[in-house]
Scaffold this motif. Structure first.
Motif, PDB file in Angstrom:
ATOM      1  N   UNK A  45      16.655   1.185  -7.215  1.00  0.00           N
ATOM      2  CA  UNK A  45      17.400   2.395  -7.537  1.00  0.00           C
ATOM      3  C   UNK A  45      16.727   3.700  -7.144  1.00  0.00           C
ATOM      4  N   UNK A  46      17.542   4.765  -7.081  1.00  0.00           N
ATOM      5  CA  UNK A  46      17.038   6.086  -6.669  1.00  0.00           C
ATOM      6  C   UNK A  46      15.882   6.558  -7.551  1.00  0.00           C
ATOM      7  N   UNK A  47      14.881   7.136  -6.931  1.00  0.00           N
ATOM      8  CA  UNK A  47      13.751   7.675  -7.676  1.00  0.00           C
ATOM      9  C   UNK A  47      12.665   6.671  -7.983  1.00  0.00           C
ATOM     10  N   UNK A  48      12.943   5.407  -7.771  1.00  0.00           N
ATOM     11  CA  UNK A  48      11.925   4.383  -8.042  1.00  0.00           C
ATOM     12  C   UNK A  48      10.806   4.469  -7.008  1.00  0.00           C
ATOM     13  N   UNK A  49       9.604   3.982  -7.350  1.00  0.00           N
ATOM     14  CA  UNK A  49       8.512   3.987  -6.364  1.00  0.00           C
ATOM     15  C   UNK A  49       8.885   3.260  -5.076  1.00  0.00           C
ATOM     16  N   UNK A  50       9.611   2.139  -5.197  1.00  0.00           N
ATOM     17  CA  UNK A  50       9.987   1.406  -3.980  1.00  0.00           C
ATOM     18  C   UNK A  50      10.879   2.235  -3.072  1.00  0.00           C
ATOM     19  N   UNK A  51      11.836   2.940  -3.678  1.00  0.00           N
ATOM     20  CA  UNK A  51      12.734   3.765  -2.873  1.00  0.00           C
ATOM     21  C   UNK A  51      11.982   4.965  -2.296  1.00  0.00           C
ATOM     22  N   UNK A  52      11.122   5.562  -3.114  1.00  0.00           N
ATOM     23  CA  UNK A  52      10.355   6.714  -2.625  1.00  0.00           C
ATOM     24  C   UNK A  52       9.395   6.314  -1.506  1.00  0.00           C
ATOM     25  N   UNK A  85       0.821  -1.220   0.000  1.00  0.00           N
ATOM     26  CA  UNK A  85       0.000   0.000   0.000  1.00  0.00           C
ATOM     27  C   UNK A  85       0.853   1.268   0.000  1.00  0.00           C
ATOM     28  N   UNK A  86       2.046   1.180   0.562  1.00  0.00           N
ATOM     29  CA  UNK A  86       2.917   2.366   0.570  1.00  0.00           C
ATOM     30  C   UNK A  86       3.455   2.656  -0.836  1.00  0.00           C
ATOM     31  N   UNK A  87       3.767   1.604  -1.553  1.00  0.00           N
ATOM     32  CA  UNK A  87       4.230   1.776  -2.932  1.00  0.00           C
ATOM     33  C   UNK A  87       3.064   2.228  -3.815  1.00  0.00           C
ATOM     34  N   UNK A  88       1.894   1.675  -3.563  1.00  0.00           N
ATOM     35  CA  UNK A  88       0.708   2.061  -4.341  1.00  0.00           C
ATOM     36  C   UNK A  88       0.425   3.548  -4.196  1.00  0.00           C
ATOM     37  N   UNK A  89       0.624   4.071  -3.015  1.00  0.00           N
ATOM     38  CA  UNK A  89       0.373   5.506  -2.799  1.00  0.00           C
ATOM     39  C   UNK A  89       1.315   6.343  -3.665  1.00  0.00           C
ATOM     40  N   UNK A  90       2.568   5.950  -3.711  1.00  0.00           N
ATOM     41  CA  UNK A  90       3.536   6.667  -4.540  1.00  0.00           C
ATOM     42  C   UNK A  90       3.150   6.574  -6.016  1.00  0.00           C
ATOM     43  N   UNK A  91       2.620   5.423  -6.414  1.00  0.00           N
ATOM     44  CA  UNK A  91       2.243   5.206  -7.806  1.00  0.00           C
ATOM     45  C   UNK A  91       0.824   5.724  -8.106  1.00  0.00           C
ATOM     46  N   UNK A  92       0.207   6.340  -7.129  1.00  0.00           N
ATOM     47  CA  UNK A  92      -1.149   6.886  -7.260  1.00  0.00           C
ATOM     48  C   UNK A  92      -2.150   5.798  -7.653  1.00  0.00           C
ATOM     49  N   UNK A  93      -2.045   4.680  -6.956  1.00  0.00           N
ATOM     50  CA  UNK A  93      -2.959   3.561  -7.185  1.00  0.00           C
ATOM     51  C   UNK A  93      -3.780   3.269  -5.927  1.00  0.00           C
ATOM     52  N   UNK A  94      -4.062   4.305  -5.160  1.00  0.00           N
ATOM     53  CA  UNK A  94      -4.837   4.112  -3.931  1.00  0.00           C
ATOM     54  C   UNK A  94      -6.223   3.527  -4.208  1.00  0.00           C
ATOM     55  N   UNK A  95      -6.863   4.005  -5.262  1.00  0.00           N
ATOM     56  CA  UNK A  95      -8.208   3.505  -5.562  1.00  0.00           C
ATOM     57  C   UNK A  95      -8.172   2.012  -5.873  1.00  0.00           C
ATOM     58  N   UNK A  96      -7.167   1.613  -6.658  1.00  0.00           N
ATOM     59  CA  UNK A  96      -7.054   0.195  -7.016  1.00  0.00           C
ATOM     60  C   UNK A  96      -6.762  -0.647  -5.764  1.00  0.00           C
ATOM     61  N   UNK A  97      -5.887  -0.153  -4.899  1.00  0.00           N
ATOM     62  CA  UNK A  97      -5.607  -0.872  -3.653  1.00  0.00           C
ATOM     63  C   UNK A  97      -6.857  -0.962  -2.784  1.00  0.00           C
ATOM     64  N   UNK A  98      -7.696   0.062  -2.874  1.00  0.00           N
ATOM     65  CA  UNK A  98      -8.909   0.099  -2.060  1.00  0.00           C
ATOM     66  C   UNK A  98      -9.905  -0.985  -2.406  1.00  0.00           C
ATOM     67  N   UNK A  99      -9.674  -1.689  -3.510  1.00  0.00           N
ATOM     68  CA  UNK A  99     -10.539  -2.825  -3.845  1.00  0.00           C
ATOM     69  C   UNK A  99     -10.310  -3.985  -2.881  1.00  0.00           C
ATOM     70  N   UNK A 100      -9.205  -3.929  -2.153  1.00  0.00           N
ATOM     71  CA  UNK A 100      -8.815  -5.059  -1.299  1.00  0.00           C
ATOM     72  C   UNK A 100      -8.571  -4.559   0.122  1.00  0.00           C
ATOM     73  N   UNK A 101      -9.077  -5.298   1.080  1.00  0.00           N
ATOM     74  CA  UNK A 101      -9.002  -4.881   2.485  1.00  0.00           C
ATOM     75  C   UNK A 101      -7.638  -5.204   3.089  1.00  0.00           C
ATOM     76  N   UNK A 102      -7.113  -4.258   3.842  1.00  0.00           N
ATOM     77  CA  UNK A 102      -5.871  -4.490   4.582  1.00  0.00           C
ATOM     78  C   UNK A 102      -6.185  -4.695   6.049  1.00  0.00           C
ATOM     79  N   UNK A 103      -5.532  -5.688   6.640  1.00  0.00           N
ATOM     80  CA  UNK A 103      -5.627  -5.863   8.085  1.00  0.00           C
ATOM     81  C   UNK A 103      -4.228  -6.037   8.652  1.00  0.00           C
ATOM     82  N   UNK A 104      -3.968  -5.333   9.722  1.00  0.00           N
ATOM     83  CA  UNK A 104      -2.686  -5.527  10.400  1.00  0.00           C
ATOM     84  C   UNK A 104      -2.861  -6.646  11.411  1.00  0.00           C
TER      85      UNK A 104
END
Ligand SMILES: [Fe+2]
Length: 213
Positions: free
Chosen positions: A167-174, A113-132
């Motif tokens: 690598x630097x600048x990638x969604x994972x690094x950001x 979900x943290x990478x999705x936020x950087x990639x602006x895919x929050x809506x797509x992630x919202x299709x699936x429930x997260x539980x800690x």
């Protein structure tokens, strides 16, 4: 959608059978047949998840191992929709009728979900429930202790390797300033749980050897 801990729907009895794991392994081997590196990684994550079943309730164990097998199927070219493998894999599994809670685990493995936020895919992630909860943590730790080609790694080594590869600048690094602490906290929660069952650092291998007792 984010739900509070302890609200994961009970797994249907039929889906707790070992056949769930066999079906997940078969499907993963089929989907990733042309990607030997990813398949070896998925096999290793499943092996790690099997060890980590000690950290979850007995009735969740097959579910954890099945999700470990399936967590990266979204990398397959034929499943590409968003280009973000956790979502693409979970969507494919959902369309194929796999249980929603398993699709949720696949979508949210390893703090996606943290990478999705950087990639602006929050809506797509919202299709699936997260539980800690512990099964989510255990799946993440299984993934974070098996590297490319299935190489056994500690969480620390895996995170460093991931940052280097992307690598630097990638969604994972950001995403790392928020995702990194989550990965480590999940690892500590699982290690603490395993320790309560007499499974120590030398056996679970989650952290750097210099940090082991
Ligand atoms: Fe993975």
């Amino acid at each position: 959608m984010i739900t509070a801990p302890g609200q994961r729907p009970a797994v249907d009895v039929e889906l707790q059978l070992p056949q769930l794991v066999d079906a997940a392994a078969d499907l993963t081997r089929y989907i990733l047949a042309d990607d030997s590196e990813r398949l070896r990684h998925s096999e290793a994550v499943a092996v790690r998840a099997q060890l980590l079943t000690a950290a979850v309730d007995d009735d969740q164990a097959p579910f954890l191992v099945a999700a470990a097998w399936l967590h990266d199927v979204g990398y397959a070219t034929g499943l590409k929709q968003t280009g973000f493998h956790p979502v693409d894999g979970a969507r494919h599994l959902r369309a194929a009728g796999w249980p929603p809670a398993l699709c949720d685990l696949v979508a949210h493995h390893s703090g996606s979900r943290y990478v999705a936020k950087v990639k602006q895919l929050d809506d797509e992630m919202g299709e699936f429930a997260f539980q800690e909860d512990l099964i989510t943590d255990a799946l993440t730790v299984a993934d974070q202790t098996a590297g490319p080609h299935g190489r056994s790694m500690t969480v620390d080594e895996r995170i460093r390797d991931m940052l280097d590869r992307h690598g630097p600048g990638s969604p994972n690094v950001r995403a790392h300033p928020r995702r990194g602490p989550y990965l480590l906290s999940a690892a500590h929660r699982v290690a603490h749980r395993l320790d309560a069952f007499g499974i120590g650092p030398a056996e679970h291998g989650i952290f750097l050897r210099t940090q082991r007792s």
